[in-house]
Each structure stands twice: as C-alpha cells, then as structure tokens.
Design a protein around this motif. Structure first.
Motif, PDB file in Angstrom:
ATOM      1  N   SER A   1      -1.646 -12.916   2.850  1.00 61.59           N
ATOM      2  CA  SER A   1      -3.081 -13.162   2.699  1.00 61.59           C
ATOM      3  C   SER A   1      -3.621 -12.456   1.456  1.00 61.59           C
ATOM      4  CB  SER A   1      -3.853 -12.759   3.954  1.00 61.59           C
ATOM      5  OG  SER A   1      -3.573 -11.436   4.259  1.00 61.59           O
TER       6      SER A   1
ATOM      7  N   SER B   1      -9.822 -11.488   2.426  1.00 58.45           N
ATOM      8  CA  SER B   1      -8.853 -10.617   3.111  1.00 58.45           C
ATOM      9  C   SER B   1      -8.952  -9.255   2.450  1.00 58.45           C
ATOM     10  CB  SER B   1      -7.436 -11.172   2.952  1.00 58.45           C
ATOM     11  OG  SER B   1      -6.484 -10.158   3.202  1.00 58.45           O
TER      12      SER B   1
ATOM     13  N   SER C   1      -7.113  -6.535   1.857  1.00 58.34           N
ATOM     14  CA  SER C   1      -6.149  -6.045   0.859  1.00 58.34           C
ATOM     15  C   SER C   1      -6.033  -6.976  -0.351  1.00 58.34           C
ATOM     16  CB  SER C   1      -4.775  -5.827   1.502  1.00 58.34           C
ATOM     17  OG  SER C   1      -4.371  -6.990   2.175  1.00 58.34           O
TER      18      SER C   1
ATOM     19  N   HIS D   1      -6.860  -2.672  12.744  1.00 61.45           N
ATOM     20  CA  HIS D   1      -8.008  -2.025  12.078  1.00 61.45           C
ATOM     21  C   HIS D   1      -9.093  -1.698  13.098  1.00 61.45           C
ATOM     22  CE1 HIS D   1      -6.823  -2.574   7.934  1.00 61.45           C
ATOM     23  NE2 HIS D   1      -6.708  -3.875   8.051  1.00 61.45           N
TER      24      HIS D   1
ATOM     25  N   SER E   1      -2.943  -7.193  11.977  1.00 67.77           N
ATOM     26  CA  SER E   1      -3.519  -5.997  11.356  1.00 67.77           C
ATOM     27  C   SER E   1      -5.029  -5.950  11.587  1.00 67.77           C
ATOM     28  CB  SER E   1      -3.182  -5.889   9.870  1.00 67.77           C
ATOM     29  OG  SER E   1      -3.016  -7.108   9.267  1.00 67.77           O
TER      30      SER E   1
ATOM     31  N   TYR F   1      -4.752   1.203   3.902  1.00 61.21           N
ATOM     32  CA  TYR F   1      -6.087   0.837   4.413  1.00 61.21           C
ATOM     33  C   TYR F   1      -5.883   0.601   5.900  1.00 61.21           C
ATOM     34  CZ  TYR F   1      -8.970  -3.429   5.508  1.00 61.21           C
ATOM     35  OH  TYR F   1      -9.741  -4.399   6.077  1.00 61.21           O
TER      36      TYR F   1
ATOM     37  N   ALA G   1       2.400  -9.192   3.383  1.00 56.50           N
ATOM     38  CA  ALA G   1       1.117  -9.811   3.733  1.00 56.50           C
ATOM     39  C   ALA G   1       0.740 -10.856   2.694  1.00 56.50           C
ATOM     40  CB  ALA G   1       0.042  -8.743   3.831  1.00 56.50           C
TER      41      ALA G   1
ATOM     42  N   ALA H   1       0.840  -1.205   0.000  1.00 55.53           N
ATOM     43  CA  ALA H   1       0.000   0.000   0.000  1.00 55.53           C
ATOM     44  C   ALA H   1       0.869   1.247   0.000  1.00 55.53           C
ATOM     45  CB  ALA H   1      -0.912  -0.009   1.216  1.00 55.53           C
TER      46      ALA H   1
ATOM     47  N   ARG I   1      -6.908  -5.779  -3.871  1.00 57.55           N
ATOM     48  CA  ARG I   1      -5.967  -4.970  -4.650  1.00 57.55           C
ATOM     49  C   ARG I   1      -4.963  -5.825  -5.419  1.00 57.55           C
ATOM     50  NH1 ARG I   1      -4.722  -1.306   0.391  1.00 57.55           N
ATOM     51  NH2 ARG I   1      -3.106  -2.890   0.425  1.00 57.55           N
TER      52      ARG I   1
ATOM     53  N   ASP J   1       4.459  -1.366   6.575  1.00 52.35           N
ATOM     54  CA  ASP J   1       3.149  -1.940   6.847  1.00 52.35           C
ATOM     55  C   ASP J   1       3.066  -2.347   8.318  1.00 52.35           C
ATOM     56  OD1 ASP J   1       1.831  -1.469   4.532  1.00 52.35           O
ATOM     57  OD2 ASP J   1       2.355  -3.365   3.596  1.00 52.35           O
ATOM     58  N   ALA J   2       2.131  -3.232   8.636  1.00 53.90           N
ATOM     59  CA  ALA J   2       1.949  -3.616  10.035  1.00 53.90           C
ATOM     60  C   ALA J   2       2.978  -4.680  10.415  1.00 53.90           C
ATOM     61  CB  ALA J   2       0.520  -4.116  10.236  1.00 53.90           C
TER      62      ALA J   2
HETATM   63  C1  DP6 Z   1      -1.064  -2.244   7.063  1.00 59.54           C
HETATM   64  O1  DP6 Z   1      -6.592  -6.694   6.788  1.00 59.54           O
HETATM   65  O2  DP6 Z   1      -5.719  -6.598   4.426  1.00 59.54           O
HETATM   66  O3  DP6 Z   1      -1.042  -3.704   5.212  1.00 59.54           O
HETATM   67  O4  DP6 Z   1      -4.013  -9.278   7.773  1.00 59.54           O
HETATM   68  O5  DP6 Z   1      -3.115  -9.330   5.450  1.00 59.54           O
HETATM   69  O6  DP6 Z   1      -5.578  -9.616   5.824  1.00 59.54           O
HETATM   70  P1  DP6 Z   1      -4.271  -9.030   6.332  1.00 59.54           P
HETATM   71  O7  DP6 Z   1      -4.326  -7.467   6.214  1.00 59.54           O
HETATM   72  P2  DP6 Z   1      -5.451  -6.508   5.863  1.00 59.54           P
HETATM   73  O8  DP6 Z   1      -4.758  -5.104   6.239  1.00 59.54           O
HETATM   74  C2  DP6 Z   1      -3.659  -4.580   5.593  1.00 59.54           C
HETATM   75  C3  DP6 Z   1      -3.114  -3.445   6.411  1.00 59.54           C
HETATM   76  C4  DP6 Z   1      -1.855  -2.792   5.886  1.00 59.54           C
HETATM   77  C5  DP6 Z   1      -2.183  -1.600   4.990  1.00 59.54           C
HETATM   78  C6  DP6 Z   1      -2.672  -1.936   3.604  1.00 59.54           C
HETATM   79  O9  DP6 Z   1      -2.290  -2.974   3.042  1.00 59.54           O
HETATM   80  O10 DP6 Z   1      -3.386  -1.092   3.038  1.00 59.54           O
END
Ligand code: DP6
Length: 351
Positions: free
Chosen positions: A109, A141, A143, A197, A193, A20, A107, A16, A146, A290-291
C-alpha cells in the motif's frame, strides 16, 4: 484543469527503521510518533492514470485484474481527494502493477499510494511539491508518505493534516546498504496493521515505548549520518522488538480470543536467532520486522555475499525466499519511452 493525458508514475515500498505504530488521528492517518524508513529498490509499483470524459465510474485494475471492492473504494476515495484539489469531476482509469509478490510481506500500500498520488495529481493537471505529495499520499495509506521522498526518510508526525509529511534525510546513494527481505509464502496475517495501530494504546508498555523513542530516533539519525553500522543495526533491531512487544501486549477488542497480536511464525524466529548467532561470530548483520512473518536483514554491501552464504542453507531448510534491495529513490514519473517499463505499460495509450 484535469487533462486527458495518461501519466505513469512509479514508487518503491519502504521499510521502517523506526516504526510507525499507533495513530493520533484514525481518519487522517496522523501517527503518534516520528518514524524513519528506507525505500526498497528491489520492489516497485508502477501506476498509469488517465482521466476520461467518457467514463461513468472509476476503473481500477491491479496486475491486470479488477480491484476487489475494498481496494476499489479506497482508491476511489483517494481519487476524490485529487478531484477536489483539481476542481473537476472526471472519472479515472487506473492500472497498477507490482513487480514483487504479494506474499513477500512488503507493504504494497505504501508504494501503491505513492505512485497513485504522483500519477493522478499530474494527470489532473496539478504540480505538487514533495511535501504536498507526501501529505496527500499519507491520507491514502500512512506509510505511503515515506515512499515519496528519496532514500532515507523521516516522517514528521505534525499537529494536523498539513503538518504531517515525510522528508528525505539522506539520498539513496549516501550509504551502500543491502536489505534482504526473507519471506515464507502464504503466511496470511490474522490482524491488519490498521487494527494493530488502533489497539496499540491498550498496551501498558505503549507509553514506555513513546518515552524511549526520542533516544532511538537520535541514535538512528546519528548512525545514518556517520554511517556507523553497528549502532544503526542494534537500534533498528531493538526498535522492531519494541513495536512487536506492543503488538503482543495489545488488547484485541475485535478478536477477543487473541491475548495479543503475534505476527511471527516459527520460521521468523529461526531467522532472528540465526542472525544473532552470525553476529556473535563476527558478521555485521541485523534484522527488523514489520506487521507480518517476513524478516528484513540489514547489512553493508560488502557483507552481502557472506550473509547470503549463511542464509541459503537455512532457507533451504525453512522454505523461504529472498528479495534483495538497496536504498531506493523517491516516487518518480516515467517518461513515455521508459525502457524498463513492464510490458503492460506499452498497452497504455499516451496522448
Ligand atoms: C508495521 O498503516 O502504513 O509497517 O496497512 O500498509 O497501510 P498499511 O500500513 P500502515 O502501517 C505500517 C506499519 C508498519 C510500520 C511502519 O511501516 O512504520
């Protein structure tokens, strides 16, 4: 009709540029804000799905091992969504493979649910378009929506499930950027994450972030369109700090001993400071986070070797590893003779 054909699909994870962070609907993974990302060509998830008459329950393996219960249930729930759409009950065999280490802080996922959504819908006899695939992947999931479209991608938050999906802003070859992911082995994060959120709105700075975001989004879109790297880099770096400010100032109901979420490790900060110093010395390089403890460095391709020359001695000292990506394509179906398939694919029986 649900077929008994094996379909193999692949997807890249995405990074990202505008994050998000915070959900409007926890069950549907509806975000509170628009986000912008780029697919990472250096990492791929490849997934084979076959619906079989003989199976009594779904079978899910990741890198050749049976999935743990949490992952299994999450995949089964996603397959149920696809069975409902296709109007069938057949159970599926799912084999998924990541060509990047779990410790890379990327990530998985996102690529996992993008590849699974594409492979499983095709195997179920559905032929969804990119918007429909993105909407469906999002339910697995957030993200992941995208990782379906090509290149540089924007996720439109929407008002309800059908209006929340991602679309391509620019193709992957529009701009020759490099993304260097720097990771530090097993820095297990304390807070997922998902929890991040959920806690986001408890930060008193969250509304300020949402107020600032339209300007950030405008700056990022314009810098992408015009390929103006300094504006892109600075907007992306400041945006990452904004997300982490929210994390650090969130109230953690489920972790009452934490005053906030600190995803950074000392090594993370070392790299962040070094990037700013290199920039002060005239090198166009920026970071995003990221996280997790990994740092993603952004530069234009012509500067990659200089950035790597600066980075290498620092990583020798800190003990980090790198993974290099360019902007990547959206999720795709592999044909049966795909030569770049990892070896396990050859064990899959095609019909
Ligand atoms: C910090 O809920 O999509 O990467 O745990 O992989 O399902 P997963 O993450 P998700 O949140 C992503 C949070 C982020 C910012 C982003 O990718 O926009």
């Amino acid at each position: 009709m649900i077929t008994n054909h094996t379909v193999v699909a692949a997807a890249h994870p995405n990074l990202a540029l505008v994050k998000y962070w915070g959900q409007a609907d926890i069950n549907l993974n509806l975000p509170n804000n628009t986000s912008i990302s780029v697919n990472l060509s250096g990492a791929t998830t490849t997934t084979a799905v076959t619906f079989e008459d003989e199976l009594e329950s779904d079978r899910v393996t990741l890198n050749g091992e049976n999935a743990d219960l949490h992952t299994y249930n999450r995949v089964m729930t996603h397959l149920d969504r696809i069975r409902t759409l296709a109007g069938g009950t057949k159970r599926a065999r799912v084999e998924s493979y990541n060509d990047f280490p779990a410790a890379a802080g990327i990530a998985s996922s996102a690529s996992a649910y993008a590849a699974l959504t594409l492979a499983a819908t095709r195997a179920a006899g559905l032929n969804l378009d990119i918007r429909e695939l993105s909407t469906l992947a999002r339910k697995g999931s957030g993200s992941a929506c995208r990782s379906i479209p090509d290149g540089f991608v924007e996720w439109i938050p929407g008002q309800d499930s059908d209006s929340s999906y991602a679309k391509s802003l620019l193709s992957c070859d529009y701009w020759d950027l490099c993304i260097i992911t720097v990771y530090f082995g097993d820095c297990e994060k304390e807070v997922s994450s998902l929890e991040g959120h959920r806690a986001a709105t408890s930060s008193s700075f969250y509304h300020t972030r949402l107020y600032e975001l339209p300007r950030t989004l405008q700056a990022v879109r314009a810098a992408l369109r015009t390929r103006y790297f300094p504006t892109l880099g600075m907007a992306v770096e400041r945006e990452a700090i904004s997300m982490h400010t929210i994390a650090m100032t969130s109230t953690m109901v489920e972790h009452p001993w934490l005053s906030g979420i600190y995803y950074w490790q000392p090594e993370t900060l070392h790299v962040m400071k070094a990037v700013q110093k290199w920039r002060h010395n005239g090198l166009q390089v920026y970071f995003t986070l990221d996280a997790g403890s990994s740092v993603h460095l952004l530069c234009e391709a012509q500067n990659l070797h200089v950035v790597m020359r600066e980075l290498s001695p620092l990583l020798d000292k800190l003990g980090g590893t790198t993974l290099i990506s360019k902007p990547g394509r959206g999720a795709w179906v592999l044909d049966k003779t795909h030569s770049a398939s990892p070896p396990w694919i050859h064990r899959v029986k095609y019909s």
